[in-house]
Each structure stands twice: as C-alpha cells, then as structure tokens.
Enzyme design. Structure first.
Site, PDB file in Angstrom:
ATOM      1  N   VAL A 138      -5.711   3.587  -6.743  1.00  0.00           N
ATOM      2  CA  VAL A 138      -4.611   4.255  -5.876  1.00  0.00           C
ATOM      3  C   VAL A 138      -5.100   5.752  -5.552  1.00  0.00           C
ATOM      4  O   VAL A 138      -4.825   6.302  -4.443  1.00  0.00           O
ATOM      5  CB  VAL A 138      -3.196   4.129  -6.480  1.00  0.00           C
ATOM      6  CG1 VAL A 138      -3.096   5.223  -7.668  1.00  0.00           C
ATOM      7  CG2 VAL A 138      -2.272   4.724  -5.518  1.00  0.00           C
ATOM      8  N   ASP A 139      -5.875   6.232  -6.576  1.00  0.00           N
ATOM      9  CA  ASP A 139      -6.301   7.766  -6.395  1.00  0.00           C
ATOM     10  C   ASP A 139      -7.114   8.076  -5.091  1.00  0.00           C
ATOM     11  O   ASP A 139      -7.065   8.805  -4.048  1.00  0.00           O
ATOM     12  CB  ASP A 139      -7.009   8.190  -7.562  1.00  0.00           C
ATOM     13  CG  ASP A 139      -7.277   9.919  -7.528  1.00  0.00           C
ATOM     14  OD1 ASP A 139      -6.687  10.653  -6.775  1.00  0.00           O
ATOM     15  OD2 ASP A 139      -8.119  10.261  -8.375  1.00  0.00           O
ATOM     16  N   ASP A 187       0.806  -1.056  -0.134  1.00  0.00           N
ATOM     17  CA  ASP A 187       0.005   0.019   0.207  1.00  0.00           C
ATOM     18  C   ASP A 187       0.806   1.459  -0.017  1.00  0.00           C
ATOM     19  O   ASP A 187       1.541   1.522   0.921  1.00  0.00           O
ATOM     20  CB  ASP A 187      -0.738  -0.020   1.090  1.00  0.00           C
ATOM     21  CG  ASP A 187      -1.753   1.111   1.255  1.00  0.00           C
ATOM     22  OD1 ASP A 187      -1.805   2.189   0.598  1.00  0.00           O
ATOM     23  OD2 ASP A 187      -2.710   1.006   2.045  1.00  0.00           O
ATOM     24  N   ILE A 188       0.740   2.023  -1.287  1.00  0.00           N
ATOM     25  CA  ILE A 188       1.724   3.209  -1.325  1.00  0.00           C
ATOM     26  C   ILE A 188       1.392   4.323  -0.193  1.00  0.00           C
ATOM     27  O   ILE A 188       2.254   4.992   0.200  1.00  0.00           O
ATOM     28  CB  ILE A 188       1.581   3.645  -2.500  1.00  0.00           C
ATOM     29  CG1 ILE A 188       2.686   4.819  -2.842  1.00  0.00           C
ATOM     30  CG2 ILE A 188       0.215   4.511  -2.696  1.00  0.00           C
ATOM     31  CD1 ILE A 188       2.754   5.326  -4.351  1.00  0.00           C
ATOM     32  N   SER A 204      -1.416   4.332 -14.850  1.00  0.00           N
ATOM     33  CA  SER A 204      -2.279   4.171 -15.751  1.00  0.00           C
ATOM     34  C   SER A 204      -2.512   2.467 -16.212  1.00  0.00           C
ATOM     35  O   SER A 204      -3.223   2.192 -17.073  1.00  0.00           O
ATOM     36  CB  SER A 204      -1.680   4.875 -17.175  1.00  0.00           C
ATOM     37  OG  SER A 204      -1.879   6.150 -17.536  1.00  0.00           O
ATOM     38  N   GLY A 239      -4.129   0.474 -14.102  1.00  0.00           N
ATOM     39  CA  GLY A 239      -5.350  -0.153 -13.678  1.00  0.00           C
ATOM     40  C   GLY A 239      -6.543   0.148 -14.574  1.00  0.00           C
ATOM     41  O   GLY A 239      -6.407  -0.443 -15.805  1.00  0.00           O
ATOM     42  N   VAL A 240      -7.425   0.920 -14.297  1.00  0.00           N
ATOM     43  CA  VAL A 240      -8.714   1.388 -15.049  1.00  0.00           C
ATOM     44  C   VAL A 240      -8.162   1.809 -16.170  1.00  0.00           C
ATOM     45  O   VAL A 240      -9.164   1.798 -17.408  1.00  0.00           O
ATOM     46  CB  VAL A 240      -9.772   1.767 -14.250  1.00  0.00           C
ATOM     47  CG1 VAL A 240     -10.415   0.930 -13.251  1.00  0.00           C
ATOM     48  CG2 VAL A 240      -9.431   3.223 -13.902  1.00  0.00           C
TER      49      VAL A 240
END
Length: 175
Positions: free
Chosen positions: A35-36, A12-13, A119, A121-122
């Site tokens: 992540v956002d 987890d960042i 970029s 992920g979704v």
C-alpha cells in the site's frame, strides 16, 4: 435507517474520496512496497519530496501530509510493527498506530478516513488479531468524537475483507 460509521470496503485505497487515507509506511516514509508504494505512485513525486522533510516516523506514531494527486485531501502515514511472535509489544504498537492516526485526523478536522490493514502484509501481523485491534480502536474513537463521521477499513483482497467484516460484526455494539 442508521448509516454505519464504521464499515469495510474492498478495493484500492488510493481511489477513495475521503478526507484522509492512511498509509502503512516504513520508518523512512520514502515509499516502499504494498500500500505504501501504491500511495506514493498515485500521489505523485510531490509526496516523496514532502516526506523527505519529515525525517521519518517511529513505529507506532503518525505523520500527516497533503494528498497531492489523490482524491483524498490528506495522507496520514503510520509505521506499524513487524510481527515477531508477540515478543516485542506488537499489539500495543499497532493500537498506538490507530490512535495516532485518529488523533491527527481529529486535529485536522477529518470527517472521513480510510485505513488499510496496517502491518498485515509483509510485516506479517496475524490478520485476525490486527482486525480486532483496528475495530476496537476505531470504535473507541467514533464513540468519543462526533465530528469523525466515517471510518472505512479497507481490504485489498476478499480474504482480508472477510476477516475485517467478521470482526466488525463480532462486536456487540454498533457504531
């Protein structure tokens, strides 16, 4: 023994104690999924208020905010490209994301920074291609800026960690 200045870390960042973490944001900078969303939740409502004042961020650029409730001092927000089959200059835009983040890091005396797989992920960017761009841009920055001591490429899952690790070891030189 030489410590690697560029390495892969899985987890987890938002838990990392580095000078800056990178947020793979959308153009509004007002939070989203992946992540956002995790960064916005962990940083607290102050982040959303701060991001409102930034009036967004175009794809390929970056903005910096305090880390608020995160262990990192800074959050560098960047907007990666949505994958359209390499028809819309996606590789160049993704490379621009890394360069913009690293430029902001250097301007703000960041010595350690952690990147998610921007970029991947979704937004659908092919992971292997994205990993090559990430490693190349990070190695280039480390070669030019001695003050930049550590870059972590952060993978949320084992599959992305394996891709990043394989890409990192595929490069001949060591950083």
């Amino acid at each position: 023994m030489q410590v690697a200045r560029l390495s892969v870390w899985q987890g987890d960042i938002t838990t990392l104690s580095v000078d800056a973490i990178v947020n793979a944001a959308n153009e509004s900078l007002l939070g989203g999924g992946g992540v956002d969303g995790a960064i916005h939740r962990a940083a607290g409502p102050e982040l959303l208020a701060c991001c409102r004042d930034l009036n967004g961020c175009p794809t390929g650029e970056a903005r910096i905010t305090p880390g608020f409730r995160l262990p990192s001092r800074w959050i560098i927000h960047t907007v990666g490209p949505v994958w359209h089959g390499a028809l819309r200059n996606e590789s160049a835009l993704l490379a621009a994301c890394y360069r913009a983040c690293l430029a902001l890091a250097i301007q703000n005396n960041v010595r350690s920074i952690a990147f998610p797989a921007i970029s991947c992920g979704v937004y659908g960017f092919p992971a292997e291609s994205a990993a090559r761009i990430a490693v190349a841009e990070c190695k280039a920055a480390l070669a030019l800026h001695a003050g930049l001591e550590k870059i972590l490429l952060v993978a949320f899952d084992a599959k992305m960690a394996a891709i990043l690790t394989a890409t990192l070891f595929a490069f001949d030189d060591t950083v």
